[in-house]
Write a protein that holds these residues in place. Structure first.
Motif, mmCIF file in Angstrom:
data_model
loop_
_atom_site.group_PDB
_atom_site.id
_atom_site.type_symbol
_atom_site.label_atom_id
_atom_site.label_comp_id
_atom_site.label_asym_id
_atom_site.label_seq_id
_atom_site.Cartn_x
_atom_site.Cartn_y
_atom_site.Cartn_z
ATOM 1 N N LYS A 1 -67.696 36.616 8.794
ATOM 2 C CA LYS A 1 -68.306 35.305 8.543
ATOM 3 C C LYS A 1 -68.287 35.050 7.053
ATOM 4 O O LYS A 1 -68.662 35.913 6.259
ATOM 5 C CB LYS A 1 -69.736 35.253 9.060
ATOM 6 C CG LYS A 1 -69.821 35.133 10.550
ATOM 7 C CD LYS A 1 -71.215 34.770 10.979
ATOM 8 C CE LYS A 1 -71.237 34.745 12.484
ATOM 9 N NZ LYS A 1 -71.715 33.516 12.999
ATOM 10 N N ILE B 210 -60.242 30.678 13.666
ATOM 11 C CA ILE B 210 -61.239 30.244 12.691
ATOM 12 C C ILE B 210 -62.138 29.249 13.399
ATOM 13 O O ILE B 210 -61.671 28.221 13.906
ATOM 14 C CB ILE B 210 -60.597 29.609 11.440
ATOM 15 C CG1 ILE B 210 -59.734 30.638 10.720
ATOM 16 C CG2 ILE B 210 -61.672 29.050 10.513
ATOM 17 C CD1 ILE B 210 -59.005 30.108 9.497
ATOM 18 N N ASN B 211 -63.434 29.572 13.469
ATOM 19 C CA ASN B 211 -64.431 28.759 14.169
ATOM 20 C C ASN B 211 -63.984 28.438 15.599
ATOM 21 O O ASN B 211 -64.101 27.306 16.066
ATOM 22 C CB ASN B 211 -64.738 27.479 13.395
ATOM 23 C CG ASN B 211 -65.428 27.762 12.078
ATOM 24 O OD1 ASN B 211 -66.018 28.830 11.882
ATOM 25 N ND2 ASN B 211 -65.369 26.827 11.157
ATOM 26 N N ALA C 222 -61.922 23.631 6.080
ATOM 27 C CA ALA C 222 -63.262 24.107 6.429
ATOM 28 C C ALA C 222 -64.157 22.873 6.529
ATOM 29 O O ALA C 222 -64.406 22.207 5.537
ATOM 30 C CB ALA C 222 -63.773 25.064 5.368
ATOM 31 N N THR D 65 -69.763 27.373 6.931
ATOM 32 C CA THR D 65 -69.598 28.716 7.484
ATOM 33 C C THR D 65 -68.270 28.809 8.228
ATOM 34 O O THR D 65 -67.974 27.970 9.081
ATOM 35 C CB THR D 65 -70.750 29.052 8.450
ATOM 36 O OG1 THR D 65 -71.987 28.917 7.759
ATOM 37 C CG2 THR D 65 -70.625 30.467 8.966
ATOM 38 N N LEU D 66 -67.508 29.803 7.884
ATOM 39 C CA LEU D 66 -66.264 30.083 8.605
ATOM 40 C C LEU D 66 -66.458 31.360 9.404
ATOM 41 O O LEU D 66 -66.916 32.363 8.882
ATOM 42 C CB LEU D 66 -65.102 30.299 7.635
ATOM 43 C CG LEU D 66 -64.533 29.106 6.920
ATOM 44 C CD1 LEU D 66 -63.371 29.525 6.040
ATOM 45 C CD2 LEU D 66 -64.088 28.035 7.892
ATOM 46 N N ASP D 67 -66.095 31.312 10.659
ATOM 47 C CA ASP D 67 -66.170 32.461 11.535
ATOM 48 C C ASP D 67 -64.739 32.886 11.853
ATOM 49 O O ASP D 67 -64.047 32.236 12.623
ATOM 50 C CB ASP D 67 -66.927 32.088 12.813
ATOM 51 C CG ASP D 67 -67.236 33.288 13.666
ATOM 52 O OD1 ASP D 67 -67.628 34.327 13.109
ATOM 53 O OD2 ASP D 67 -67.084 33.176 14.901
ATOM 54 N N LEU D 68 -64.274 33.967 11.214
ATOM 55 C CA LEU D 68 -62.915 34.461 11.409
ATOM 56 C C LEU D 68 -62.917 35.612 12.402
ATOM 57 O O LEU D 68 -63.694 36.561 12.257
ATOM 58 C CB LEU D 68 -62.316 34.971 10.095
ATOM 59 C CG LEU D 68 -61.702 33.943 9.168
ATOM 60 C CD1 LEU D 68 -62.768 33.202 8.405
ATOM 61 C CD2 LEU D 68 -60.748 34.613 8.237
#
Length: 185
Positions: free
Chosen positions: A22, A45-46, A76, A80-83
């Motif tokens: 994250k 990503i997300n 983005a 918040t980026l969720d990889l």
């Protein structure tokens, strides 16, 4: 590091894994420089599939390797980026992600990639020219076998430079057979 460089690893590098990261950052346009990973991956990503390389699977029968380093762009939209990266390897001696994944501005990472690819192409062409020169030296100046040895060394190094690190040949021919690419390397 690769799986087999970790003391508690799955030796000899065969298996599959999920990496999760994250990031909190300012919403804007970004790029990710994805190095070659051993030997197939999918990146979300997300929750959106952004990049893939080969076919990720849980066995040798359900996976397909590929070597295709790439730089991908994305926006983005939140802070918040969720990889999430799924990696599988059942064909190479090493498994996992060997080099760091770089996050940066698109102009910077694409410029870096362009310089690296062009440098590899110039290196390969220069080595092939040098090999040709030493073949001519052997044929027309001195009949010394060391000239041929040097020409052979320069030509094999030229070919190898297209099939390692950036895998330049795969940038132009993405469907180049993975096994042949690794054997040439």
């Amino acid at each position: 590091s690769t799986w087999d460089e970790n003391p508690k690893s799955m030796k000899p590098g065969k298996g599959f894994a999920t990496y999760h990261l994250k990031l909190v950052l300012k919403p804007q346009r970004f790029s990710l420089e994805l190095p070659h990973m051993y030997s197939a991956y999918m990146l979300w990503i997300n929750g959106e599939l952004i990049a893939k390389n080969g076919v990720v699977g849980m066995s040798e029968e359900t996976s397909q390797p590929q070597c295709l380093p790439q730089t991908i762009d994305f926006t983005a939209t939140s802070d918040t980026l969720d990889l999430v990266i799924h990696v599988s390897n059942f064909t190479h001696a090493k498994g996992g992600i060997r080099e760091p994944i770089l996050l940066g501005l698109p102009a910077n990472l694409h410029f870096k990639r362009t310089i690296a690819v062009n440098s590899n192409i110039v290196l390969s062409c220069s080595l092939l020219l040098l090999a040709t020169l030493f073949v001519f030296v052997y044929m027309f100046v001195k009949q010394e076998v060391s000239s041929l040895y040097f020409a052979a060394l320069a030509s094999t190094w030229a070919v190898r430079s297209l099939f390692s690190n950036l895998y330049v040949i795969n940038s132009f021919y993405p469907d180049f057979p993975w096994e042949l690419c690794i054997k040439i390397e």
